[in-house]
Motif scaffolding. Structure first.
Motif, short mmCIF file in Angstrom:
data_model
loop_
_atom_site.label_atom_id
_atom_site.label_comp_id
_atom_site.label_asym_id
_atom_site.label_seq_id
_atom_site.Cartn_x
_atom_site.Cartn_y
_atom_site.Cartn_z
N ASP A 173 0.86 -1.19 0.00
CA ASP A 173 0.00 0.00 0.00
C ASP A 173 0.90 1.24 0.00
N ARG A 281 -9.07 -3.98 6.65
CA ARG A 281 -7.68 -3.85 6.18
C ARG A 281 -6.75 -3.74 7.39
N HIS A 283 -2.90 -3.03 8.49
CA HIS A 283 -1.63 -2.46 8.05
C HIS A 283 -0.56 -2.77 9.09
N VAL A 289 -0.14 -4.40 3.61
CA VAL A 289 -1.56 -4.36 3.95
C VAL A 289 -2.12 -5.76 3.74
#
Length: 295
Positions: A173, A281, A283, A289
């Motif tokens: 990401d 999602r 992270h 991600v």
């Protein structure tokens, strides 16, 4: 010599039977005929003086209790046959003193009037058993598979199209990477975004799926291995874990990684399970991600 002999003869005469009888005259005599110097009990046989010989020789017998009289069998109740234990029969309430129809009285049990046996209305006959079910013809339509597999007890079956599989999709990401560099960490100046990072998919199964980088020295092989290439330098050897819950859902837990873990942009507390949903999602590291998919 002659005088001594005469004196001895005189003594013998006094000690003979005539002398004894003279001596015993005036002495008490026991019932057995013994002369006794004592006036209450005989000095010879110990019998009481003044009582008859039969009374002394025979000790009085102790009184014996009367023999128990055999009990007559209890009178049976003329209505139910139970043994009589009082005026009224404990089984049907029959009055033994009144007898006859007077004993066929009503009784009450917890406020409900109960007639004696044989006096109340006849009990209704049991309903006949239901007829056997008709056999299903061979041409009948088959039962749908969804109805046949429905759980017993009326519990609703799982909704059609519900989640049956969970997948973790790993990618890079750039927007998250730029936010990490802008935060100005100690190594932010040396970080570079990878030119190529293929998407990888991991099917969630078992009690947990560990996220990290494998280490031969530590004997660590996480189920979601982010070793690379490319390798995210911000991912710890044991960074986080996806944990299966009893209801079939999944949660994410950060055990206390050095750089932390975010779910939908919010950092989660260490050691706390956070529920996951389709599309969430996760992270972590410098640019990694993980998107959760439920299908």
């Amino acid at each position: 010599m002659t005088g001594k002999h005469r004196t001895g003869q005189a003594g013998d005469q006094l000690g003979g039977p005539a002398g004894t009888e003279e001596a015993e005259k005036g002495m008490p005599t026991c019932p057995a005929g013994h002369a006794s110097a004592s006036s209450d009990f005989c000095d010879v046989c110990g019998m009481r003086i003044g009582a008859s010989a039969g009374a002394q020789l025979q000790e009085p017998a102790e009184p014996q209790p009367p023999a128990p009289q055999p009990q007559a069998p209890a009178e049976p109740c003329p209505h139910c046959g139970a043994a009589k234990s009082g005026r009224f029969c404990e089984s049907c309430g029959f009055d033994f003193d009144a007898g006859g129809d007077a004993g066929r009285r009503e009784r009450t049990i917890e406020g409900v009037i109960v007639p004696p046996p044989g006096t109340g209305p006849a009990a209704p006959a049991a309903p006949p058993p239901p007829p056997p079910a008709a056999p299903i013809p061979a041409t009948a339509e088959p039962v749908p598979a969804s109805a046949a597999s429905a759980p017993a007890g009326g519990a609703p079956a799982p909704a059609a199209g519900g989640p049956v599989a969970w997948t973790a999709v790993v990618a890079s990401d750039r927007d998250y990477f730029e936010d990490v560099v802008a935060a100005g960490g100690p190594d932010s100046a040396t970080l570079t975004f990878p030119d190529y990072c293929p998407e990888r998919r991991f099917r969630l199964a078992g009690p947990e799926m560990r996220i990290g980088r494998r280490s031969a020295s530590q004997g660590l092989e996480p189920e979601i291995d982010l070793t690379g290439p490319p390798t995210d330098p911000g991912v710890s050897r044991m960074h986080a874990a996806l944990i299966a819950e009893p209801d079939g859902s999944w949660t994410v837990l950060d055990p206390g990684s050095e750089n932390g873990t975010l779910v939908n942009g919010t950092e989660i507390a260490a050691g706390v399970r956070v529920p996951l949903h389709d599309g969430d999602r996760i992270h972590l590291g410098a640019w990694t991600v993980i998107t959760i998919r439920a299908s």
